[in-house]
Design an enzyme around this catalytic site. Sequence first.
Site, PDB file in Angstrom:
ATOM      1  N   SER A 116       9.125  -3.293  -2.400  1.00 53.51           N
ATOM      2  CA  SER A 116       8.592  -4.261  -1.685  1.00 53.51           C
ATOM      3  C   SER A 116       9.542  -5.131  -1.533  1.00 53.51           C
ATOM      4  O   SER A 116      10.370  -5.764  -2.307  1.00 53.51           O
ATOM      5  CB  SER A 116       7.505  -4.602  -2.670  1.00 53.51           C
ATOM      6  OG  SER A 116       6.390  -3.846  -2.828  1.00 53.51           O
TER       7      SER A 116
ATOM      8  N   ASP B 114       2.244 -11.119   2.192  1.00 56.23           N
ATOM      9  CA  ASP B 114       2.417 -11.228   1.395  1.00 56.23           C
ATOM     10  C   ASP B 114       3.604 -11.155   0.770  1.00 56.23           C
ATOM     11  O   ASP B 114       5.331 -10.981   1.124  1.00 56.23           O
ATOM     12  CB  ASP B 114       1.821  -9.666   1.051  1.00 56.23           C
ATOM     13  CG  ASP B 114       2.791  -9.327  -1.086  1.00 56.23           C
ATOM     14  OD1 ASP B 114       3.200 -10.233  -1.511  1.00 56.23           O
ATOM     15  OD2 ASP B 114       2.457  -8.266  -0.867  1.00 56.23           O
TER      16      ASP B 114
ATOM     17  N   HIS C 101       3.924 -10.433  -4.375  1.00 50.56           N
ATOM     18  CA  HIS C 101       3.283  -9.479  -5.125  1.00 50.56           C
ATOM     19  C   HIS C 101       4.979  -9.603  -6.250  1.00 50.56           C
ATOM     20  O   HIS C 101       4.562  -9.241  -7.531  1.00 50.56           O
ATOM     21  CB  HIS C 101       2.501  -8.468  -5.432  1.00 50.56           C
ATOM     22  CG  HIS C 101       3.682  -7.264  -4.436  1.00 50.56           C
ATOM     23  ND1 HIS C 101       4.022  -7.342  -3.628  1.00 50.56           N
ATOM     24  CD2 HIS C 101       4.084  -6.314  -5.359  1.00 50.56           C
ATOM     25  CE1 HIS C 101       4.038  -6.147  -2.967  1.00 50.56           C
ATOM     26  NE2 HIS C 101       4.636  -5.492  -3.870  1.00 50.56           N
TER      27      HIS C 101
HETATM   28  N1  ARG Z   1       0.335  -2.003  -3.003  1.00 50.10           N
HETATM   29  C1  ARG Z   1       1.266  -2.833  -2.931  1.00 50.10           C
HETATM   30  C2  ARG Z   1       2.816  -2.077  -4.378  1.00 50.10           C
HETATM   31  O1  ARG Z   1       2.519  -0.916  -4.386  1.00 50.10           O
HETATM   32  C3  ARG Z   1       0.665  -3.977  -3.115  1.00 50.10           C
HETATM   33  C4  ARG Z   1       0.870  -4.901  -4.292  1.00 50.10           C
HETATM   34  C5  ARG Z   1       0.840  -6.118  -5.160  1.00 50.10           C
HETATM   35  N2  ARG Z   1      -0.982  -6.243  -4.427  1.00 50.10           N
HETATM   36  C6  ARG Z   1      -2.468  -5.964  -4.911  1.00 50.10           C
HETATM   37  N3  ARG Z   1      -3.204  -6.202  -4.527  1.00 50.10           N
HETATM   38  N4  ARG Z   1      -1.779  -5.088  -6.136  1.00 50.10           N
HETATM   39  O2  ARG Z   1       3.849  -2.819  -5.331  1.00 50.10           O
HETATM   40  N1  ASP Z   2       3.981  -2.584  -2.471  1.00 48.51           N
HETATM   41  C1  ASP Z   2       5.124  -1.285  -2.880  1.00 48.51           C
HETATM   42  C2  ASP Z   2       5.712  -2.171  -3.294  1.00 48.51           C
HETATM   43  O1  ASP Z   2       5.627  -2.952  -4.919  1.00 48.51           O
HETATM   44  C3  ASP Z   2       5.820  -0.718  -2.088  1.00 48.51           C
HETATM   45  C4  ASP Z   2       4.745   0.644  -1.659  1.00 48.51           C
HETATM   46  O2  ASP Z   2       5.208   0.989  -2.645  1.00 48.51           O
HETATM   47  O3  ASP Z   2       5.229   1.078  -0.871  1.00 48.51           O
HETATM   48  O4  ASP Z   2       7.081  -1.448  -3.514  1.00 48.51           O
END
Ligand code: ARG
Ligand code: ASP
Length: 695
Positions: A627, A219, A83
């Site tokens: 991330s 990921d 991502h």
């Molecule tokens: N929640 C994670 C973060 O804040 C991963 C985001 C990417 N994945 C998604 N399905 N949008 O960035």
């Molecule tokens: N998914 C998040 C990021 O993109 C990480 C988090 O918020 O825990 O940095």
Amino acid sequence: MRAIKIIICFIVLQASAQQGGMWIPSLLEGMNEDEMRSLGSKLTAKDIYDVNNSSLKDAIGHFNGGCTSEVISDKGLVLTNHHCGFGQIQSHSSLENDYLKDGFWAMSLEEELPNEGLFIEFIVSIHDITDAVLKGVDDSMTEKEKQSLITKNSNAVMASWSKEEWQDVKTKSFYKGNQYFLFVTERFEDIRLVGAPPSSIGKFGSDTDNWVFPRHTGDFSMFRIYADANNRPAKYSKDNKPYKPKHFLPVSLDGVEEGDFTMVFGFPGRTNEYLPAVAIEHITKEFNPTNIAIREAALKVIDAKMKASDEVRIKYASKQARIANAWKKWIGENLGIEKSDAVEKRRAFEAIFTKALKEKNLEDKYGNILSEFDKLYKDFAPVNIKRRNFIEVFLVTNELMQMTFRAYQVEQALLENPELLDKAKASLTSRFKGIHKNYDKDLDKGVYLSVMPLYGKPLDASIYEKTAFTNLDSALQLLEGDVKTIIKNLNKDAAYVYAKPIIDEFYNKIDAEYQQKNTAISALQTKYMTALMKALPNERYFPDANSTLRVTYGQVRGYSPRDAVYYNPVSYLDGVIEKYVPGDYEFDVPQKLRDLYNTKDYGQYADKNGKVPVCFLGTNHTTGGNSGSPAIDAEGNLVGLNFDRVWEGTMSDMNYDPEICRNIMVDLRYVLFIVDKYAGAKHLIDEMKLVHPKK
Ligand code: ARG
Ligand code: ASP
């Protein structure tokens, strides 16, 4: 007796070592080093950060300013999340070469793909410059005077700092302006895409699984840093060579199990750990719900259009992911705050603080802070909500409004200074191109119709038929001619005429009021931080995240999200197959991966039970920006790739609770398994240094 004492001391340390925190890597000696050791680490502070010798920090790069990445070979191979590289993977994709859908693997250096604008930045050294920055600042000054002196002082420090010509310096405030650090950095700008799994692996589970456990997402994506002939940062050139890093992380094939030490090293973006209870209440009860509602309305339209057309799906993949991500996070944040009684707990803590102020005779100076917060937040809440709602509509969800907003900014700039014409044109042109690269007018109109009423403004759907903004050529035509012509033409455009008074109101009323009230709150927050450290000097204080390099550590642990439910800390490939829904846009599994599972063709990547681990949980305190951060084992080897947190635990940005806050990492063995067995990119595995620390 001594043994008992040691055991008690150990237990106390164990408990307190679980409390989270994001620590400055140059200041780990002492307390952090001890805590880490008590959790099982064998690393010294110098192994992690050392200015004179290579250390772990030399392998950690800030990826494009928003994510983290780490070097995993002596040829500058870099690992980050799928991502995090999503925008780049998308930009190389088309209907014919759909790398988002099918994945991408460069089988040689020549096949690696350059990415304009992408950069990775390393930290060379970190310096405490608090005294120089706060020189001459005193309490008799107004907030404005203080801030301008601080800016002047820190600019002077930066200007006189000695550094190599290819390096940069920046300064950042810590502990709400109680401390300042200077960073010497190196920024690499020739970063090429090396590999990415298909989205059905790299984004497996998509929005349904985002922010939750059990998780089965691979990921990850891979890039390579290129440098000039002297191994220094350089713009893209085909003559550049793979970068030779000062340090790269060896990769462990032994993994970790429950209770093992892990540390996450990266660039957390923003946290707010020292808010008063009244602020947490405002955010979760008033602020979040309104923004959740706006995003929900937009997502309903976007999701439906993406499902109906592959072309729209590719166009909006990145935009949709960005909107959905924070939307779901805020819901989880509210849930966690409620579930953990965070507001009540914060109030109880405030009572302790108030008592300590009395005992230490600090009441005169700091006794009114909490009541002052109550007053300020009451006054601040409505404008904070209104301003953010505007941003959600005009900058996050509705693209036509975004274009009118950018045009408005340019009109204002030109009215003030017509000489800015060329610069203004260039900046607007690139904004318009950026949006139109992936634009669908019909979708955007649907979004407009559903979000604008939530901002309380009347609709006029006819603007979509009359405006020039919704087509790139006609939008660019608006920018032709001299200043007068441009301004005249903008003010004839139907969408512009519609949006202008709303943007006027935003700048002249809403934002102006917000800035004024926010400054007062920030100043009080600075004072509160000082007071906390004086009144309760024995608490553990870590500075809020501010996009600088930090260390957080903990152990591999499961957790209980609800009564009678316990999540094991490790998920396996078996779980991917359990979730498999043929043809589903979130839970499809590629044939090849199912074949590998059916034949148990796992190579060296299974654990001791013969299963391939996919994700695992830890008590590391992370946030957005972490991330792509490496999860490092007790000996400094790479075992995981951080990418998310559990839903109820996303409140850790305001309230880290070791009971339910967990970060989610991809097991490196899953990454290697996909690269080797699924993608057949064995040459990348050969580049890495694989180790067996447990054998
Ligand atoms: N929640 C994670 C973060 O804040 C991963 C985001 C990417 N994945 C998604 N399905 N949008 O960035
Ligand atoms: N998914 C998040 C990021 O993109 C990480 C988090 O918020 O825990 O940095």
